[in-house]
Design an enzyme around this catalytic site. Structure first.
Site, PDB file in Angstrom:
ATOM      1  N   GLY A 284      -5.668   2.069   6.049  1.00 52.34           N
ATOM      2  CA  GLY A 284      -5.329   1.958   7.458  1.00 52.34           C
ATOM      3  C   GLY A 284      -4.001   2.608   7.793  1.00 52.34           C
ATOM      4  O   GLY A 284      -3.342   3.228   6.952  1.00 52.34           O
TER       5      GLY A 284
ATOM      6  N   CYS B 234       3.628   4.490  -0.228  1.00 53.80           N
ATOM      7  CA  CYS B 234       2.502   5.025   0.557  1.00 53.80           C
ATOM      8  C   CYS B 234       2.458   4.362   1.930  1.00 53.80           C
ATOM      9  O   CYS B 234       3.275   4.691   2.790  1.00 53.80           O
ATOM     10  CB  CYS B 234       1.200   4.860  -0.214  1.00 53.80           C
ATOM     11  SG  CYS B 234      -0.131   5.916   0.405  1.00 53.80           S
ATOM     12  N   LEU B 235       1.560   3.418   2.158  1.00 53.65           N
ATOM     13  CA  LEU B 235       1.534   2.716   3.444  1.00 53.65           C
ATOM     14  C   LEU B 235       2.860   2.004   3.681  1.00 53.65           C
ATOM     15  O   LEU B 235       3.359   1.963   4.818  1.00 53.65           O
ATOM     16  CB  LEU B 235       0.377   1.716   3.485  1.00 53.65           C
ATOM     17  CG  LEU B 235       0.279   0.854   4.747  1.00 53.65           C
ATOM     18  CD1 LEU B 235       0.035   1.702   5.982  1.00 53.65           C
ATOM     19  CD2 LEU B 235      -0.808  -0.207   4.602  1.00 53.65           C
TER      20      LEU B 235
ATOM     21  N   HIS C  38       2.501   7.945  -5.288  1.00 56.15           N
ATOM     22  CA  HIS C  38       2.276   6.684  -5.984  1.00 56.15           C
ATOM     23  C   HIS C  38       2.965   6.692  -7.343  1.00 56.15           C
ATOM     24  O   HIS C  38       2.442   7.262  -8.304  1.00 56.15           O
ATOM     25  CB  HIS C  38       0.773   6.434  -6.159  1.00 56.15           C
ATOM     26  CG  HIS C  38       0.091   5.967  -4.918  1.00 56.15           C
ATOM     27  ND1 HIS C  38      -0.554   4.758  -4.826  1.00 56.15           N
ATOM     28  CD2 HIS C  38      -0.022   6.551  -3.698  1.00 56.15           C
ATOM     29  CE1 HIS C  38      -1.051   4.613  -3.614  1.00 56.15           C
ATOM     30  NE2 HIS C  38      -0.741   5.687  -2.904  1.00 56.15           N
TER      31      HIS C  38
ATOM     32  N   GLU D  99       3.109   4.354  -9.400  1.00 55.74           N
ATOM     33  CA  GLU D  99       2.374   3.517 -10.346  1.00 55.74           C
ATOM     34  C   GLU D  99       1.138   4.194 -10.910  1.00 55.74           C
ATOM     35  O   GLU D  99       0.486   3.657 -11.817  1.00 55.74           O
ATOM     36  CB  GLU D  99       1.968   2.201  -9.670  1.00 55.74           C
ATOM     37  CG  GLU D  99       0.736   2.266  -8.787  1.00 55.74           C
ATOM     38  CD  GLU D  99       0.952   2.944  -7.438  1.00 55.74           C
ATOM     39  OE1 GLU D  99      -0.025   3.073  -6.675  1.00 55.74           O
ATOM     40  OE2 GLU D  99       2.104   3.346  -7.141  1.00 55.74           O
TER      41      GLU D  99
END
Length: 998
Positions: A171, A196-197, A303, A305
């Site tokens: 989203g 990210c988000l 990312h 991770e």
């Protein structure tokens, strides 16, 4: 040899580690060893793996040439990244990277940080990768709370929190609930890292715009360029409004450029002066890093991770280091009011800890933290945990005879096995059983379930579970857990059942030897035989000890996703995914959502030794005599093989059946509709709702006669042998003669799956240590057709070269590698929910495995279950398999339900296998399968599921063709079975497509 900090980089051929004891001492002393490079390419990879000394002992490894190593993440140093289209040599199918490495970080940084972290989960499928990596370097693991856990949380509630991480998620930041935004607003002086988000939330909160990125990029690594941050003071919390940053860069002490994996469709634009751009992507100049000039707030669009990101752990450790410094500075400044702050902090931690303690699959590894944070009430050691069952075993071994009937030595040229083959044994012992299962390794391999076949049938009606989602029996995982590990008359104190007793029934059927089944002197599974501390004494050469056999249908997702959300205080915003829409009071489906039964008597065929193991489960002493009698009778039949062997039947024919016309398979959704669904998937990806969606379709055909499903399975296993095959017949009478069905539910699953979903084996990290349960997942993402021999038998030289070219092309495919990486990161996340901190690692990444009709890209992920978790917890955390859903899993399941018209997938995309009484497990992914049910005219309905992963790189026509390719072997088998085709004709791709109605 080159030295770089504390790391040591050597050629593969030069890497020779010392003894396990020396490495163990070095690990505990903080001396960190790592490094390698390809000897045959210009690609160099530096692997980081932080070892939690509470759980792991470094062991020596020998590495062959041209292997890639790594665990949480691989670190390519050159432009030829393993995911790049310019890669000069990708990882091969022998890329076994199952080793334990250490990290080479700045010695000024402490071994563990004493900070309290809050990790806000935006329902992403990578959140627990962040959790695991952070927990490796903190005294207490982060507390995970979902984004919708609280409607309001004011500044006072954050007093006990030292740092906050905002996770990735689906989203846009504009539509997220207020909790994450409040975390930013209420904590200007506390370190916050958005990923990210989370990065986009920070950008939006401080006045930037967030909109669609130039192109969606998911599962690909790119060069990231960092910029210099001029920090005036690394610990000050003043709000001087100047152009200099008050805190150091999150990229401090990192190289100016490195490769990182991106999963994003949106990006930040029009950044205000209060934010500084600290990183951009080299190829498209998209903002990849932000830092507030006054507050310790950071964002990274990529990312850290991901397994494919360089320096991911270094970035997180920089954040932890800053958080520790800010905490120390704050404590000094607030010394006068320390008592009140401490009291507020304890109250907040109590609230969060109660949330954590309710989430069993979220507990991490309690042994790595203080005893006060342990989330399990069972503190007994694994060695004291017993199964409620006693296991009795009798072995029927093969004998080798010469022509005169005398036993011969192994060098004898004429060897005749007198042991019955599994296919014959199933016909003789289970051919007339309306309910039976065969876990079949029809392409027996040297490892995994491929070494054994398991056959069984239920003996008591109360041992059967026929489960429908939303019925009044409770969720299937709880039912299985209670039955496997609940109270019983024998050793009823178990939860994990990691230790038990075995009773070996000798050949005279009178002598019964009592032996421990506790893996005495079992070495670490990662040790080579040369470095083993002692030869393993394994009572049986496999993990299965009897237990529950059956399947979890895909619709069990309604239960597992609900179970994952609620313990984290998440609110069920969209009931569609979590509550099955069908009316539970209406008519039951002919195929339940899950069926399991307790195999009190099992027949196990061990392929390497060609021996049969007869296994009986006993709860009461009175059952022993009956079990021994069954063993004696069964062994007698197995040894008199020639007298009982049936005349081979021509596969595909049923009695006097006349030849039928080829079947027509009708897809649940037409080609045009399926391609529109692909276009809708692309739009969901562009909107940031998903990274990857595993879209599927159902092909259905009706057979006018009640043909034998057993014959169908024999046809399938001949045409498409696979290591995780299975035949599961339920409520079908007189199967040998075609068979009539009993009242519902009635079905047969004919499965030729190449994919393992999840397995659990027992192992010891140290010869004197306790037994651990080691989980393994083997997701498949990436498929291409093999070359068919024109002569119908074997490949010519040119055909072999073309077959190898196809495998190589698959290995180099950017799209397929991106798909595979996404699922690897997803499964690492799922396993990190229940595994010991720091134990989840990737043993093989993107290896190419070849089967009868296809080449496939397969990865292997392993981890050690926490003491408080068992196999059912692992299934709760990971089902359905990520290779059949996509990522982020929770939101993607909602989208797929909409795209697939809320039609149940049934057993397809679920999982079938065994749950053993000793806590072990082996479950496949139900693909390449036919589900046979009765139709309204007395015949059979055959349903075949097939599909593929849709990413931003997917092409409509290619994806439709891939769906047909995956269904092809099963469609062939069904056509042969239904039309009484008994020749060696193989359906060509065009014929399969013609049999599917568009």
């Amino acid at each position: 040899m080159m030295k770089d900090g504390n790391s040591v980089v050597k050629s593969n051929k030069e890497i020779i580690f010392g003894s396990a004891l020396v490495l163990l001492i070095l690990a505990h002393a903080g001396i960190l060893v790592q490094g390698f490079q390809f000897s045959s390419t210009t690609i160099q990879h530096q692997s980081h793996r932080i070892q939690n000394n509470h759980h792991h002992h470094l062991q020596p490894q020998s590495f062959p040439p041209t292997r890639l190593f790594g665990s949480h993440f691989l670190q390519p140093k050159h432009a030829s990244s393993y995911l790049s289209s310019s890669v000069s040599l990708p990882m091969s199918d022998s890329d076994d990277i199952d080793e334990k490495e250490s990290n080479n970080d700045d010695t000024k940084m402490p071994q563990k940080y004493n900070v309290s972290l809050l990790l806000i989960d935006h329902y992403d499928s990578f959140t627990y990768n962040l959790y695991d990596m952070l927990a490796q370097w903190t005294l207490e693991p982060p507390v995970v709370v979902t984004k919708d856990a609280f409607e309001r949380w004011d500044e006072a509630n954050f007093h006990g929190i030292d740092g906050i991480i905002l996770s990735p998620g689906p989203g846009s930041p504009q539509e997220q609930p207020a909790f994450s935004k409040q975390a930013i607003r209420c904590n200007p002086n506390k370190p916050i890292l958005g990923v990210c988000l989370g990065h986009q939330l920070l950008a939006l909160e401080y006045g930037a715009n967030v909109d669609k990125a130039p192109i969606p990029i998911h599962g690909q690594d790119h060069w990231i360029r960092t910029s210099t941050v001029d920090a005036t003071n690394t610990t000050t919390t003043t709000n001087n409004n100047n152009n200099k940053n008050q805190f150091p860069s999150i990229f401090d002490r990192l190289p100016p450029s490195f490769r990182a994996v991106r999963y994003h469709s949106l990006a930040a634009y029009d950044v205000p002066n209060v934010l500084q751009v600290t990183a951009t992507s080299a190829d498209d100049n998209v903002i990849q890093g932000l830092q507030h000039i006054q507050n310790p707030h950071y964002g990274v669009q990529f990312h850290p991770e991901s397994i494919g990101t360089q320096h991911g752990m270094d970035i997180l450790k920089n954040f932890l280091h800053l958080t520790q410094q800010v905490k120390q500075q704050r404590n000094q400044e607030e010394e006068s009011s320390l008592s009140k702050a401490k009291e507020d902090g304890n109250n907040t931690r109590s609230l969060l800890s109660s949330s954590k303690s309710r989430n069993k699959v979220n507990s991490g590894d309690e042994s790595s933290s203080s005893s006060s944070t342990s989330t399990t009430t069972d503190n007994s050691s694994s060695s004291s945990k017993k199964s409620k069952f006693r296991v009795y075993v009798h072995v029927v071994e093969a004998s080798s005879l010469n022509k005169d009937g005398d036993e011969k030595e192994e060098f004898s040229k004429v060897v005749v096995s007198t042991i019955m083959e599994p296919v014959d044994a199933f016909e003789i012992f289970y051919g007339d059983q309306p309910r039976a299962i065969w876990l079949d390794s029809s392409s027996a391999s040297s490892s995994g379930r491929g070494t054994i076949d398991i056959m069984a049938a239920p003996t008591h009606s109360h041992d059967v579970i026929e489960h429908y989602v939303n019925d009044d029996q409770g969720d299937i995982m709880k039912q299985l857990e209670d039955r496997l590990f609940g109270d019983g008359p024998i050793n009823s104190n178990a939860k994990n059942a990691r230790d038990q007793r075995l009773y070996i029934v000798d050949s005279d059927f009178e002598t019964i030897q009592d032996c421990a089944d506790d893996l005495r002197d079992m070495p670490d599974p990662n040790l080579s035989s040369d470095n083993s501390p002692g030869e393993a004494i394994e009572p049986l050469p496999f993990e299965y000890r009897g237990g529950y056999l059956g399947f979890l249908g895909y619709e069990v997702r309604h239960e597992t996703q609900r179970m994952l959300q609620q313990p984290q205080d998440g609110r069920v915003e969209k009931g569609k995914t979590y509550a099955k829409s069908n009316d539970s009071d209406g008519p039951k489906s002919s195929v339940p959502d899950s069926v399991f039964f307790l195999a009190r008597k099992s027949m196990v065929y061990h392929h390497p030794t060609k021996a049969w193991y007869l296994i009986a489960l006993v709860e009461e002493e009175a059952e022993v005599a009956n079990s021994v009698e069954w063993m004696q009778q069964t062994a007698s039949v197995l040894q008199r093989n020639d007298q009982h062997k049936k005349t081979p039947q021509r596969i595909g024919a049923d009695g006097t059946q006349s030849k039928q016309q080829p079947l027509t398979f009708v897809p649940n959704r037409s080609k045009a509709r399926y391609q529109q669904d692909i276009a809708d998937c692309h739009e969901f990806i562009r909107m940031g709702e998903s990274y990857e969606l595993c879209l599927t379709n159902q092909l259905e055909a009706k057979v006018p006669q009640p043909l034998s499903t057993w014959n169908l399975y024999q046809t399938l296993r001949l045409r498409n042998p696979a290591p995780y095959s299975a035949y599961f017949r339920w409520n079908i009478e007189n199967e040998a003669s075609g068979g009539a069905t009993t009242p519902e539910p009635s079905f047969a699953i004919c499965c030729s799956s190449p994919e393992r979903f999840m397995s659990v084996k027992r192992a010891k990290q140290h010869p004197l240590g306790p037994i651990s349960l080691v989980a393994e997942a083997k997701p498949i993402k990436g498929t291409c057709a093999r070359v068919e021999p024109q002569n119908g038998m074997c490949l010519s030289d040119s055909e072999s070269r073309e077959d190898e070219r196809r495998a190589r092309s698959l290995e180099l495919s950017l799209k397929n590698r991106a798909e595979n990486l996404m699922i690897v990161d997803l499964l690492r996340n799922d396993m990190s929910r229940v595994c010991q901190i720091g134990s989840v690692h990737v043993a093989k990444l993107m290896a190419i495995e070849s089967f009868a009709t296809v080449h496939q890209m397969v990865s292997t992920i392993r981890g050690t279950l926490s003491e408080s978790e068992n196999t059912l917890d692992l299934l709760r955390a990971s089902f359905p398999g990520g290779s059949m859903t996509g990522a982020p899993k929770m939101r993607t399941l909602e989208l797929l339900e909409e795209l697939e018209d809320d039609v149940d997938r049934g057993p397809y995309a679920g999982s079938l296998g065994y749950l053993s009484v000793n806590g072990c497990m082996d479950m496949n992914i139900i693909i390449r399968s036919a589900v046979v049910t009765p139709n309204e005219n007395g015949g059979r309905k055959v349903t075949i599921g097939a599909g593929g992963a849709i990413t931003a790189l997917s092409e409509m026509e290619d994806e439709y063709e891939e769906m047909l390719l995956k269904a092809r072997a099963v469609v062939e088998a069904v056509q042969t079975w239904a039309t009484a085709r008994v020749d060696n004709h193989t359906f060509r791709e065009t014929e399969v497509e013609k049999s599917v109605k568009v």
